[in-house]
Write an enzyme that holds these catalytic residues in place. Structure first.
Site, PDB file in Angstrom:
ATOM      1  N   VAL A 125      -1.110   0.970 -10.628  1.00 13.60           N
ATOM      2  CA  VAL A 125      -0.789   1.816 -11.975  1.00 13.60           C
ATOM      3  C   VAL A 125       0.009   0.265 -12.893  1.00 13.60           C
ATOM      4  O   VAL A 125       0.275   0.318 -13.394  1.00 13.60           O
ATOM      5  CB  VAL A 125       0.972   2.394 -11.134  1.00 13.60           C
ATOM      6  CG1 VAL A 125       1.469   3.472 -12.288  1.00 13.60           C
ATOM      7  CG2 VAL A 125       0.043   3.680 -10.118  1.00 13.60           C
ATOM      8  N   GLY A 172       0.672  13.063 -11.749  1.00  9.37           N
ATOM      9  CA  GLY A 172       0.722  12.033 -12.895  1.00  9.37           C
ATOM     10  C   GLY A 172       0.349  12.249 -13.942  1.00  9.37           C
ATOM     11  O   GLY A 172       1.248  12.062 -14.822  1.00  9.37           O
ATOM     12  N   GLY A 200      -4.148   8.118 -10.562  1.00  8.48           N
ATOM     13  CA  GLY A 200      -5.803   7.021 -10.409  1.00  8.48           C
ATOM     14  C   GLY A 200      -4.719   5.747 -11.602  1.00  8.48           C
ATOM     15  O   GLY A 200      -3.424   6.139 -12.590  1.00  8.48           O
ATOM     16  N   ARG A 237       3.814  -9.030  -4.802  1.00  6.63           N
ATOM     17  CA  ARG A 237       3.552  -9.914  -3.405  1.00  6.63           C
ATOM     18  C   ARG A 237       2.718 -11.188  -3.689  1.00  6.63           C
ATOM     19  O   ARG A 237       3.459 -12.973  -2.850  1.00  6.63           O
ATOM     20  CB  ARG A 237       3.257  -9.039  -2.202  1.00  6.63           C
ATOM     21  CG  ARG A 237       4.237  -8.230  -1.244  1.00  6.63           C
ATOM     22  CD  ARG A 237       3.938  -7.738  -0.635  1.00  6.63           C
ATOM     23  NE  ARG A 237       2.591  -6.775  -0.649  1.00  6.63           N
ATOM     24  CZ  ARG A 237       1.722  -6.032  -0.317  1.00  6.63           C
ATOM     25  NH1 ARG A 237       2.862  -5.339   0.301  1.00  6.63           N
ATOM     26  NH2 ARG A 237       1.315  -5.121  -0.426  1.00  6.63           N
ATOM     27  N   ASP A 254       3.815  14.154   1.080  1.00  7.49           N
ATOM     28  CA  ASP A 254       3.336  13.608  -0.690  1.00  7.49           C
ATOM     29  C   ASP A 254       3.621  14.638  -1.295  1.00  7.49           C
ATOM     30  O   ASP A 254       3.902  14.817  -2.424  1.00  7.49           O
ATOM     31  CB  ASP A 254       2.102  12.971  -1.220  1.00  7.49           C
ATOM     32  CG  ASP A 254       1.888  12.830  -2.077  1.00  7.49           C
ATOM     33  OD1 ASP A 254       2.142  11.567  -3.014  1.00  7.49           O
ATOM     34  OD2 ASP A 254       0.983  13.978  -2.991  1.00  7.49           O
ATOM     35  N   LYS A 271       6.664  15.882  -3.671  1.00  7.37           N
ATOM     36  CA  LYS A 271       6.947  16.526  -5.695  1.00  7.37           C
ATOM     37  C   LYS A 271       6.961  17.583  -5.738  1.00  7.37           C
ATOM     38  O   LYS A 271       7.569  18.077  -6.532  1.00  7.37           O
ATOM     39  CB  LYS A 271       5.327  16.105  -5.719  1.00  7.37           C
ATOM     40  CG  LYS A 271       4.124  14.982  -6.013  1.00  7.37           C
ATOM     41  CD  LYS A 271       2.920  15.208  -6.193  1.00  7.37           C
ATOM     42  CE  LYS A 271       2.614  13.760  -6.192  1.00  7.37           C
ATOM     43  NZ  LYS A 271       1.194  13.452  -5.655  1.00  7.37           N
ATOM     44  N   LYS A 322       7.048   8.953  -6.318  1.00  3.98           N
ATOM     45  CA  LYS A 322       8.026  10.040  -5.654  1.00  3.98           C
ATOM     46  C   LYS A 322       9.409  10.161  -4.641  1.00  3.98           C
ATOM     47  O   LYS A 322       9.874  11.095  -4.302  1.00  3.98           O
ATOM     48  CB  LYS A 322       7.330  11.335  -5.465  1.00  3.98           C
ATOM     49  CG  LYS A 322       5.847  10.598  -4.305  1.00  3.98           C
ATOM     50  CD  LYS A 322       4.255  10.469  -5.456  1.00  3.98           C
ATOM     51  CE  LYS A 322       3.590   9.544  -4.749  1.00  3.98           C
ATOM     52  NZ  LYS A 322       2.596   9.140  -5.415  1.00  3.98           N
TER      53      LYS A 322
HETATM   54  N1  LIG Z   1      -2.351   5.111  -7.683  1.00  7.08           N
HETATM   55  C1  LIG Z   1      -2.008   6.212  -8.107  1.00  7.08           C
HETATM   56  O1  LIG Z   1      -2.709   7.028  -8.006  1.00  7.08           O
HETATM   57  C2  LIG Z   1      -0.389   7.187  -8.038  1.00  7.08           C
HETATM   58  C3  LIG Z   1      -0.539   7.762  -8.695  1.00  7.08           C
HETATM   59  C4  LIG Z   1       1.311   9.089  -8.923  1.00  7.08           C
HETATM   60  C5  LIG Z   1       1.901   7.416  -8.295  1.00  7.08           C
HETATM   61  N2  LIG Z   1       1.654   6.098  -7.638  1.00  7.08           N
HETATM   62  C6  LIG Z   1       2.942   5.489  -6.841  1.00  7.08           C
HETATM   63  O2  LIG Z   1       3.090   4.453  -8.167  1.00  7.08           O
HETATM   64  C7  LIG Z   1       3.543   4.026  -6.955  1.00  7.08           C
HETATM   65  C8  LIG Z   1       2.685   1.982  -6.854  1.00  7.08           C
HETATM   66  O3  LIG Z   1       1.554   2.671  -6.308  1.00  7.08           O
HETATM   67  P1  LIG Z   1       0.217   1.929  -6.599  1.00  7.08           P
HETATM   68  O4  LIG Z   1      -0.829   2.751  -6.384  1.00  7.08           O
HETATM   69  O5  LIG Z   1      -0.020   1.181  -8.156  1.00  7.08           O
HETATM   70  O6  LIG Z   1       0.279   0.912  -5.453  1.00  7.08           O
HETATM   71  P2  LIG Z   1      -0.188  -0.163  -5.163  1.00  7.08           P
HETATM   72  O7  LIG Z   1      -1.721  -0.369  -5.474  1.00  7.08           O
HETATM   73  O8  LIG Z   1      -0.379  -0.682  -3.281  1.00  7.08           O
HETATM   74  O9  LIG Z   1       0.150  -1.851  -5.555  1.00  7.08           O
HETATM   75  C9  LIG Z   1       1.733  -1.499  -5.120  1.00  7.08           C
HETATM   76  C10 LIG Z   1       1.944  -2.742  -5.331  1.00  7.08           C
HETATM   77  O10 LIG Z   1       3.523  -3.031  -5.434  1.00  7.08           O
HETATM   78  C11 LIG Z   1       3.369  -4.643  -4.415  1.00  7.08           C
HETATM   79  N3  LIG Z   1       4.659  -4.644  -3.928  1.00  7.08           N
HETATM   80  C12 LIG Z   1       4.434  -4.301  -2.541  1.00  7.08           C
HETATM   81  N4  LIG Z   1       5.439  -4.352  -1.478  1.00  7.08           N
HETATM   82  C13 LIG Z   1       5.947  -5.284  -2.535  1.00  7.08           C
HETATM   83  C14 LIG Z   1       6.727  -6.319  -2.296  1.00  7.08           C
HETATM   84  N5  LIG Z   1       8.071  -5.918  -1.032  1.00  7.08           N
HETATM   85  N6  LIG Z   1       7.918  -7.069  -3.664  1.00  7.08           N
HETATM   86  C15 LIG Z   1       7.260  -7.035  -4.313  1.00  7.08           C
HETATM   87  N7  LIG Z   1       6.152  -6.573  -4.542  1.00  7.08           N
HETATM   88  C16 LIG Z   1       5.579  -5.561  -3.971  1.00  7.08           C
HETATM   89  C17 LIG Z   1       1.831  -5.063  -4.722  1.00  7.08           C
HETATM   90  O11 LIG Z   1       2.050  -6.436  -4.627  1.00  7.08           O
HETATM   91  P3  LIG Z   1       0.930  -6.875  -3.962  1.00  7.08           P
HETATM   92  O12 LIG Z   1      -0.486  -7.026  -5.212  1.00  7.08           O
HETATM   93  O13 LIG Z   1       0.956  -8.708  -4.265  1.00  7.08           O
HETATM   94  O14 LIG Z   1       0.054  -6.999  -2.600  1.00  7.08           O
HETATM   95  C18 LIG Z   1       0.893  -4.480  -5.291  1.00  7.08           C
HETATM   96  O15 LIG Z   1       0.955  -4.329  -6.713  1.00  7.08           O
HETATM   97  C19 LIG Z   1       3.807   4.315  -5.918  1.00  7.08           C
HETATM   98  O16 LIG Z   1       5.123   4.943  -5.646  1.00  7.08           O
HETATM   99  C20 LIG Z   1       2.898   5.769  -5.884  1.00  7.08           C
HETATM  100  O17 LIG Z   1       3.236   6.419  -4.972  1.00  7.08           O
HETATM  101  C21 LIG Z   1       0.628   6.392  -7.596  1.00  7.08           C
END
Ligand SMILES: NC(=O)c1ccc[n+]([C@@H]2O[C@H](COP(=O)([O-])OP(=O)(O)OC[C@H]3O[C@@H](n4cnc5c(N)ncnc54)[C@H](OP(=O)(O)O)[C@@H]3O)[C@@H](O)[C@H]2O)c1
Length: 431
Positions: free
Chosen positions: A17, A138, A305, A48, A205, A209, A109
């Site tokens: 995201v 989303g 996504g 990270r 999840d 929501k 969420k």
């Molecule tokens: N993906 C979806 O379709 C979607 C849809 C709706 C809502 N969401 C929500 O959006 C949020 C992000 O989702 P995502 O899918 O983008 O997750 P993701 O791809 O796993 O990315 C998470 C990011 O957070 C960083 N991170 C994790 N722990 C950290 C820490 N302690 N300090 C600093 N950075 C840290 C990671 O760093 P690194 O990259 O360096 O490891 C990564 O860049 C979540 O709350 C999720 O529930 C996601």
């Protein structure tokens, strides 16, 4: 008139995201700035692993190793949290940013379902804005619809398909006649399901929501106090019988106001084939909202996504730039109501029950005796050929009855010698 000063944002989390948000804000910078009434400038980022190639140019942004430090950057207006988790660094960042009077946008969420009230109160205290459109469904602007577009209505209930992974699994089970385990393994291989899929398939999840939707719909604080059942126990045979009876099985988040209290739950349900939710297939999401004046409105689209989720995050940023700062849950936190929750088992509805029983005389008599004793009245009863593993399936659908009565009936069925496995019960939702 456009403001001279740019709106400055800092992004924590540069995964799916986070990178999507960077792409929208850089690729459509002029359009976004025009809509916001001022340029939107990313000034700082945190994740990270600083060395990871994320496919976007991040060199002009200041990097923080500790994401909480973003909240201390003086000229940052909005902190965008795209890390995840109900507690830990995301919560610390939210509290620090809001306490410092910085607006906070998140897709998280879990954070909002668990700590939403506290964070909304903090935002009110410091004059900051808290927004989380991307946290539910989303790309579908359902929270904005509830808070703004439907603000003139008393909302009596809402139903949603809120988890793309579960909908994808159920869709493939139906189309390909595969078992839950087979589709899950394939979905994990294709990247549609996490290595640890329990948050999705066990309904957590969807519950996060649903808690947020219920809060906005009813003017209550989000609460995870609800019954939660996922899709692990759905068998292909249930999907087949559902079709024969005129239904399709979906995992639903449900919130409704009843005379017995607010009912919020997550459960697999049989939905009439003609209902809008039955037509929502693959990884799509949908929400149906019932308002007293508007009637039923239906929202559907991509629930997850990079693009759809980032689209919702950017919409929140633009909203804040425009000064559109309604309370996080539609009403100020001190006006949030403490509506009583419906006691467990009080749900009244119709139910599907599947029994695997011995193929012997007298079995029907045993079953009907239990039904009569428990006062559960049957609308239909089907018996088909041999079941895998031996015996035959008997499929019952009930008339309107209390869930507690059906649960108790199932317990008595289990004690019968002729019943060969734990019976399956699925709610039938009539909308
Ligand atoms: N993906 C979806 O379709 C979607 C849809 C709706 C809502 N969401 C929500 O959006 C949020 C992000 O989702 P995502 O899918 O983008 O997750 P993701 O791809 O796993 O990315 C998470 C990011 O957070 C960083 N991170 C994790 N722990 C950290 C820490 N302690 N300090 C600093 N950075 C840290 C990671 O760093 P690194 O990259 O360096 O490891 C990564 O860049 C979540 O709350 C999720 O529930 C996601």
């Amino acid at each position: 008139m456009a403001k001279d000063r740019a709106l400055k944002i800092a992004i924590a989390g540069l995964g799916t995201v986070g990178v999507g948000v960077v792409k929208i804000l850089t690729q459509h910078a002029e359009l976004m700035g025009a809509r916001a009434g001022q340029a939107i400038e990313i000034i700082a980022i945190s994740a990270r692993d600083r060395s990871r190639n994320r496919g976007v140019d991040l060199t002009s942004y200041s990097w923080s190793d500790n994401l909480v430090d973003l909240a201390a950057i003086e000229d940052v207006d909005i902190i965008v949290e795209l890390v995840g988790g109900s507690d830990g660094p995301a919560l610390t960042l939210a509290r620090t940013a809001l306490a410092a009077g910085k607006s906070f946008v998140t897709a998280n969420k879990a954070l909002i379902a668990v700590h939403g009230r506290e964070l909304a109160a903090l935002a009110e205290k410091t004059g900051a804005t808290l927004r989380f459109e991307a946290a539910v469904a989303g790309g579908i602007p359902i929270l904005k619809s509830l808070a703004e577009g439907l603000a003139g209505n008393h909302i009596s209930g809402l139903y949603g398909i809120l988890n793309g992974t579960c909908n994808y699994i159920l869709t493939r089970m139906e189309r390909e006649g595969l078992s839950f385990g087979e589709v899950l393994a394939d979905a994990q291989r294709l990247g549609y399901a996490e290595a640890d899929p329990s948050f999705d398939i066990d309904g957590i999840d969807t519950a996060h929501k649903t808690a947020i939707l219920a809060a906005l719909a009813f003017g209550t604080a989000p609460s995870m106090d609800m019954t939660i059942e996922g899709i692990r126990n759905i068998a292909p045979v249930d999907i087949d019988y559902a079709k024969e009876l005129g239904y399709r099985i979906k995992l639903l988040g449900v919130a409704r106001q009843t005379e017995e209290g607010v009912e919020t739950s997550v459960h697999p349900a049989m939905v009439p084939l003609a209902a809008p939710l039955a037509k929502v297939m693959d990884a799509l999401n949908a929400v149906v909202v019932q308002g007293d004046h508007v009637g039923e409105t239906v929202y559907t689209g991509a629930g997850a996504g990079e693009g759809p989720t980032a689209s919702a995050v950017v919409a929140d940023i633009i909203d804040i730039a425009r000064g559109n700062s309604y309370p996080a849950f539609g009403v100020p936190t001190d006006a949030l109501k403490d509506l009583p929750a419906m006691p467990p088992g009080q749900h009244k509805g119709t139910f599907y029950v599947r029994l695997r029983v011995e193929d012997a005389s007298g079995v029907m008599a045993d079953i009907t005796a239990v039904l009569a004793r428990e006062n559960v009245s049957i609308e239909s009863m089907l018996q088909r050929g041999m079941a895998p593993g031996g015996g035959v399936y008997i499929i019952l659908t009930t008339h309107l009855t209390a869930e507690a009565a059906v649960s108790s009936t199932l317990k008595h069925f289990t004690k019968l010698e002729c019943v060969l496995e734990t019976p399956t019960m699925i709610r039938i939702e009539a909308f």
